[in-house]
Write a protein that holds these residues in place. Structure first.
Motif, short mmCIF file in Angstrom:
data_model
loop_
_atom_site.label_atom_id
_atom_site.label_comp_id
_atom_site.label_asym_id
_atom_site.label_seq_id
_atom_site.Cartn_x
_atom_site.Cartn_y
_atom_site.Cartn_z
N VAL A 64 0.80 -1.21 0.00
CA VAL A 64 0.00 0.00 0.00
C VAL A 64 0.84 1.27 0.00
O VAL A 64 0.56 2.21 -0.74
CB VAL A 64 -0.96 0.02 1.22
N PHE A 65 1.90 1.31 0.79
CA PHE A 65 2.55 2.58 1.08
C PHE A 65 4.06 2.46 1.11
O PHE A 65 4.62 1.49 1.61
CB PHE A 65 2.05 3.09 2.44
N ALA A 66 4.72 3.51 0.60
CA ALA A 66 6.19 3.62 0.70
C ALA A 66 6.55 5.07 0.95
O ALA A 66 5.95 5.97 0.35
CB ALA A 66 6.86 3.12 -0.58
N TYR A 67 7.50 5.30 1.82
CA TYR A 67 7.96 6.65 2.13
C TYR A 67 9.46 6.71 1.87
O TYR A 67 10.23 5.94 2.43
CB TYR A 67 7.66 6.99 3.60
N VAL A 68 9.85 7.63 1.02
CA VAL A 68 11.25 7.81 0.63
C VAL A 68 11.92 8.77 1.61
O VAL A 68 11.37 9.84 1.91
CB VAL A 68 11.33 8.38 -0.80
N MET A 69 13.12 8.39 2.07
CA MET A 69 13.80 9.21 3.07
C MET A 69 15.31 9.22 2.84
O MET A 69 15.85 8.34 2.19
CB MET A 69 13.54 8.66 4.48
N LEU A 104 7.01 11.43 0.02
CA LEU A 104 8.30 11.93 0.48
C LEU A 104 8.12 13.37 0.87
O LEU A 104 7.11 14.00 0.55
CB LEU A 104 9.38 11.77 -0.59
N ALA A 105 9.11 13.91 1.54
CA ALA A 105 9.13 15.33 1.88
C ALA A 105 10.44 15.89 1.34
O ALA A 105 11.49 15.26 1.44
CB ALA A 105 9.05 15.53 3.39
N THR A 106 10.37 17.08 0.74
CA THR A 106 11.56 17.74 0.25
C THR A 106 11.42 19.24 0.38
O THR A 106 10.32 19.78 0.23
CB THR A 106 11.89 17.36 -1.21
#
Length: 133
Positions: A64-69, A104-106
């Motif tokens: 369902v979900f992936a968060y890039v860091m 993701l956050a940038t």
């Protein structure tokens, strides 16, 4: 020669921690904390002639979900397209092909992620966060 690997045994953890400890999103992260994040993520090392020049990791449930860091390329190697290679390999990783939602956050790399289909949140008012200080 540039290569990207998900083999955690190849990662240079002191190199990663040294870079992250001074970056705004990870300032002060200890080597023990870096190791813990590596242990809990799919990690991508990028290497120039077998020397690590960058890193990224993904937190995911594989469906369902992936968060890039923690995406970075060392300053002396920026401007050569290596970050695009790193993100491309991440998006092609077989283990992540079922993932439906990527986030993701940038602060300053929107141009990079837009090349791979990332865009601003459609409904940011639905998002919430809790930050432990």
């Amino acid at each position: 020669m540039i290569t990207v690997s998900t083999d955690k045994m190849k990662l240079n953890v002191p190199f990663i921690q040294h870079f992250l400890k001074d970056i705004y999103w990870a300032a002060g992260r200890t080597i023990e904390e870096v190791q813990k994040t590596i242990d809990s993520s799919i990690c991508f090392g990028i290497y120039l002639d077998h020397v690590q020049i960058g890193f990224a990791r993904v937190i995911t449930d594989y469906v369902v979900f992936a968060y890039v860091m923690d995406v970075f390329i060392t300053e002396e190697h920026r401007g050569n397209g290596y970050s695009s290679i790193l993100i491309h390999e991440m998006m092609q990783e077989p283990q992540l092909q079922e993932v439906k939602i990527w986030r993701l956050a940038t602060k300053d790399a929107h141009f990079l992620y837009q090349k791979f289909g990332f865009k601003e949140l459609a409904h940011p008012e639905r998002m919430m966060e809790k930050i432990k200080i």
